[in-house]
Design a protein around this motif. Structure first.
Motif, PDB file in Angstrom:
ATOM      1  N   ALA A 122       2.663 -87.602   6.397  1.00 60.89           N
ATOM      2  CA  ALA A 122       3.968 -88.281   6.476  1.00 60.89           C
ATOM      3  C   ALA A 122       4.167 -89.680   6.281  1.00 60.89           C
ATOM      4  N   GLU A 123       5.244 -90.318   6.440  1.00 63.07           N
ATOM      5  CA  GLU A 123       5.509 -91.679   6.183  1.00 63.07           C
ATOM      6  C   GLU A 123       4.632 -92.459   7.419  1.00 63.07           C
ATOM      7  N   CYS A 124       4.462 -92.021   8.529  1.00 63.92           N
ATOM      8  CA  CYS A 124       4.025 -92.522   9.582  1.00 63.92           C
ATOM      9  C   CYS A 124       3.623 -91.731  10.771  1.00 63.92           C
ATOM     10  N   ILE A 125       2.379 -91.269  11.152  1.00 60.98           N
ATOM     11  CA  ILE A 125       1.995 -90.411  11.921  1.00 60.98           C
ATOM     12  C   ILE A 125       0.938 -90.907  13.100  1.00 60.98           C
ATOM     13  N   LEU A 126       0.635 -90.305  13.965  1.00 58.39           N
ATOM     14  CA  LEU A 126      -0.424 -90.739  15.166  1.00 58.39           C
ATOM     15  C   LEU A 126      -1.508 -89.590  15.047  1.00 58.39           C
ATOM     16  N   ASN A 127      -2.650 -89.899  14.906  1.00 54.78           N
ATOM     17  CA  ASN A 127      -3.929 -89.013  14.891  1.00 54.78           C
ATOM     18  C   ASN A 127      -4.720 -89.553  16.169  1.00 54.78           C
ATOM     19  N   ILE A 128      -5.194 -88.615  17.015  1.00 53.71           N
ATOM     20  CA  ILE A 128      -5.837 -88.785  18.228  1.00 53.71           C
ATOM     21  C   ILE A 128      -7.368 -88.312  17.918  1.00 53.71           C
ATOM     22  N   GLY A 129      -8.525 -89.196  18.337  1.00 57.18           N
ATOM     23  CA  GLY A 129      -9.943 -88.756  18.255  1.00 57.18           C
ATOM     24  C   GLY A 129     -10.295 -88.666  19.762  1.00 57.18           C
ATOM     25  N   VAL A 130     -10.758 -87.635  20.238  1.00 57.21           N
ATOM     26  CA  VAL A 130     -11.108 -87.461  21.640  1.00 57.21           C
ATOM     27  C   VAL A 130     -12.600 -87.456  21.400  1.00 57.21           C
ATOM     28  N   SER A 131     -13.507 -87.481  22.406  1.00 56.83           N
ATOM     29  CA  SER A 131     -14.906 -87.594  22.526  1.00 56.83           C
ATOM     30  C   SER A 131     -15.558 -87.175  23.993  1.00 56.83           C
ATOM     31  N   GLY A 132     -16.460 -86.309  24.254  1.00 56.36           N
ATOM     32  CA  GLY A 132     -16.849 -86.239  25.361  1.00 56.36           C
ATOM     33  C   GLY A 132     -18.329 -85.541  25.422  1.00 56.36           C
TER      34      GLY A 132
ATOM     35  N   VAL B 235      -2.303 -87.454  25.730  1.00 60.44           N
ATOM     36  CA  VAL B 235      -2.216 -88.696  25.197  1.00 60.44           C
ATOM     37  C   VAL B 235      -1.408 -88.644  23.886  1.00 60.44           C
ATOM     38  N   ALA B 236      -1.839 -87.710  23.093  1.00 54.57           N
ATOM     39  CA  ALA B 236      -1.123 -87.654  21.744  1.00 54.57           C
ATOM     40  C   ALA B 236       0.472 -87.641  22.138  1.00 54.57           C
ATOM     41  N   GLN B 237       0.834 -86.646  22.930  1.00 56.36           N
ATOM     42  CA  GLN B 237       2.232 -86.264  23.090  1.00 56.36           C
ATOM     43  C   GLN B 237       2.806 -87.516  23.815  1.00 56.36           C
ATOM     44  N   GLU B 238       2.314 -88.078  24.440  1.00 58.79           N
ATOM     45  CA  GLU B 238       2.753 -89.380  25.340  1.00 58.79           C
ATOM     46  C   GLU B 238       2.938 -90.496  24.298  1.00 58.79           C
ATOM     47  N   ALA B 239       1.864 -91.042  23.525  1.00 61.34           N
ATOM     48  CA  ALA B 239       2.044 -91.905  22.730  1.00 61.34           C
ATOM     49  C   ALA B 239       2.977 -91.890  21.500  1.00 61.34           C
ATOM     50  N   SER B 240       3.060 -90.546  21.019  1.00 56.00           N
ATOM     51  CA  SER B 240       4.306 -90.035  20.225  1.00 56.00           C
ATOM     52  C   SER B 240       5.531 -90.274  20.763  1.00 56.00           C
ATOM     53  N   ARG B 241       5.899 -89.755  21.824  1.00 55.67           N
ATOM     54  CA  ARG B 241       7.085 -90.038  22.441  1.00 55.67           C
ATOM     55  C   ARG B 241       7.341 -91.495  22.559  1.00 55.67           C
ATOM     56  N   ARG B 242       6.394 -92.336  23.121  1.00 56.61           N
ATOM     57  CA  ARG B 242       6.830 -93.937  23.450  1.00 56.61           C
ATOM     58  C   ARG B 242       7.089 -94.523  22.060  1.00 56.61           C
ATOM     59  N   LEU B 243       6.161 -94.193  20.906  1.00 59.12           N
ATOM     60  CA  LEU B 243       6.265 -95.172  19.754  1.00 59.12           C
ATOM     61  C   LEU B 243       7.328 -94.534  18.926  1.00 59.12           C
ATOM     62  N   GLY B 244       8.019 -93.265  19.076  1.00 56.45           N
ATOM     63  CA  GLY B 244       8.836 -92.597  18.215  1.00 56.45           C
ATOM     64  C   GLY B 244       8.204 -92.305  16.740  1.00 56.45           C
ATOM     65  N   ILE B 245       6.885 -91.934  16.774  1.00 56.49           N
ATOM     66  CA  ILE B 245       6.292 -91.658  15.511  1.00 56.49           C
ATOM     67  C   ILE B 245       5.754 -90.407  15.859  1.00 56.49           C
ATOM     68  N   PRO B 246       5.741 -89.050  14.956  1.00 56.00           N
ATOM     69  CA  PRO B 246       5.300 -87.857  14.850  1.00 56.00           C
ATOM     70  C   PRO B 246       3.935 -88.014  15.356  1.00 56.00           C
ATOM     71  N   PHE B 247       3.349 -86.967  16.022  1.00 55.35           N
ATOM     72  CA  PHE B 247       1.913 -86.530  16.458  1.00 55.35           C
ATOM     73  C   PHE B 247       1.301 -85.884  15.143  1.00 55.35           C
ATOM     74  N   GLY B 248       0.368 -86.195  14.669  1.00 52.92           N
ATOM     75  CA  GLY B 248      -0.342 -85.573  13.341  1.00 52.92           C
ATOM     76  C   GLY B 248      -1.367 -84.499  14.033  1.00 52.92           C
ATOM     77  N   ILE B 249      -2.584 -85.017  14.215  1.00 55.53           N
ATOM     78  CA  ILE B 249      -3.758 -83.839  14.729  1.00 55.53           C
ATOM     79  C   ILE B 249      -4.440 -84.563  15.891  1.00 55.53           C
ATOM     80  N   ILE B 250      -5.251 -83.652  16.737  1.00 57.55           N
ATOM     81  CA  ILE B 250      -6.381 -84.009  17.447  1.00 57.55           C
ATOM     82  C   ILE B 250      -7.505 -84.055  16.744  1.00 57.55           C
ATOM     83  N   ASP B 251      -8.568 -85.027  16.844  1.00 56.40           N
ATOM     84  CA  ASP B 251      -9.716 -84.527  16.345  1.00 56.40           C
ATOM     85  C   ASP B 251     -10.790 -84.665  17.450  1.00 56.40           C
TER      86      ASP B 251
END
Length: 454
Positions: A212-222, A259-275
């Protein structure tokens, strides 16, 4: 509904077991920045990135403070620049001006890396692709935050051996141009087979043309969380082992989903994927090799290592897929030598060799990652190592990558310090027998028979 037990459990994972959101990566399409005027391309790129990403870092910091979840990096991925600059760039130096614009924009919005100084050449190279690839050494030597990647192969197309040969030379040239920093430029260059369009992790992130035009992808590590969980089932059978990894991966991914859902809501940008990638750091207790040892190996590299890594990778994916509807990117286990204290220890003990690492890449998330080799290694040898890794990805229908660092002026047994998350690494020996005649054949290795699925 989240109960108090889950809250306390998550707090413990963060405070004691190195759980973190490794990155929030904003993917930005730059296709509309294309222009025949180079100055216009640079202006449009800078304005679009700084407009869309102006609140990325501050929003991440707010979420960190409110939820107590560490978000280590805020980053940007962009459309492969060989596509964006094709109409305007007539020389490699033209492309370097775009790299400098990207660096300036990244610095302005406060992200630590911007990925997508990239070309996709699995079946052939356009003139634009060739110019960008040839510009990579200068671009990485003259910028701080720009990351580059080149996809040279895929299961559908085969392997572009002309590009593989060229990139062996490019890696050495990049090493030479950044030799006063222990050839650090090579740490920002990844060569891929089957590169995903939505990977949030650097240095290989780019924003694919299908996105898409602009998305948020999140990388989690543990890795530390998984290791701690396995300590509680020490000596149990494989069924218990697998269930423990799977359940732990589920919990870790749920943190990323929040984190993905919250960041997406605050920035007004769709959530892409969690890696969900078990991406290690040099910190004690944050090691993928440590997990392998907890499974039952004296060191990573001992007999059984590839089987243990395959098990780990599979269970991580199974747990993550159940925790989020949008798991993507690479999602599994990374095995970068310099960024994993357990891997470094295994190399220094003589348990882990380049050849064993190659075998492990058949079942891990990426490939030969952050491996320091002697600075006098021939370009054809580097290309041969790349070709081997690309073949693993092509035949096995998986992503593989190579991030080799020939450290100019250093040889086997010496230590190179990269600093920060990049850590440090012992220089590993490379097979000295020649593959020059093979690499010099030119052309393309054809796609495997199982690629024809229509």
């Amino acid at each position: 509904m989240i109960n108090m037990f889950e809250v306390n459990e998550t707090n413990k994972m963060i405070e004691q077991e190195n759980l973190d959101v490794r990155t929030i990566t904003m993917g930005i399409s730059l296709l509309d920045c294309a222009d025949s005027d180079l100055s216009e391309v640079n202006r449009k790129i800078y304005e679009k990135i700084t407009r869309l990403a102006k609140n990325l870092v501050s929003t991440g910091a707010e979420i960190e403070m409110e939820y107590g979840i560490p978000i280590v990096n805020k980053r940007i991925s962009i459309t492969p620049i060989a596509l964006v600059g094709a109409a305007a760039c007539k020389t490699s130096e033209d492309y370097v001006t775009i790299a400098k614009t990207l660096d300036k924009a990244a610095k302005e919005v406060g992200v630590n890396f911007i990925g997508g100084y990239s070309a996709l050449v699995s079946k052939g190279m356009t003139e634009s692709d060739l110019l960008l690839i040839k510009s990579i050494p200068q671009a990485l030597a003259t910028t701080e935050r720009v990351c580059s990647s080149v996809n040279v192969g895929s299961t559908k197309c085969g392997i572009n051996m002309d590009a593989v040969k060229l990139l062996g030379e490019i890696v050495l040239e990049t090493a030479e141009m950044t030799k006063e920093r222990d050839s650090l430029g090579c740490a920002k260059l990844v060569v891929f087979c089957n590169a995903p369009d939505d990977n949030p992790f650097m240095a290989g992130a780019f924003h694919g043309v299908t996105e898409a035009e602009c998305i948020l992808n999140i990388g989690v590590s543990g890795p530390g969380v998984v290791k701690t969980a396995l300590e509680k089932v020490r000596g149990e059978n494989f069924e218990v082992l697998c269930e423990t990894i799977k359940k732990t991966a589920f919990k870790v991914t749920r943190v990323g989903q929040l984190v993905a859902q919250e960041a997406s809501r605050r920035l007004g940008i769709p959530f892409g994927i969690i890696d969900l990638s078990l991406a290690p750091t040099p910190a004690i207790g944050d090691s993928v090799a440590g997990i392998l040892e907890e499974i039952g190996l004296e060191y990573a590299g001992a007999p059984g290592t590839t089987a243990a890594l395959a098990l780990l990778n599979d269970q991580v994916k199974k747990g993550g897929v159940m925790a989020s509807s949008y798991v993507g990117g690479l999602s599994g286990a990374f095995i970068p030598v310099s960024e994993d204290q357990g891997m470094i220890d295994a190399v220094q003990a003589g348990a882990l060799t380049l050849e064993k690492l190659e075998a492990m890449t058949c079942v891990c998330s990426v490939g030969l990652d952050m491996i320091a080799i002697p600075g006098d290694t021939k370009a054809s040898t580097i290309s041969g190592i790349m070709a081997d890794e690309m073949a693993i990805g092509m035949i096995n229908q998986k992503t593989t990558a190579v991030r080799l660092i020939p450290v100019i002026g250093k040889t086997v047994g010496e230590i190179v310090e990269f600093g920060g998350l990049l850590g440090y690494a012992p220089i590993m020996p490379v097979n000295q027998f020649s593959c020059e005649a093979f690499v010099n054949r030119g052309g393309r290795i054809p796609a495997p028979i199982h690629s024809f699925k229509n």
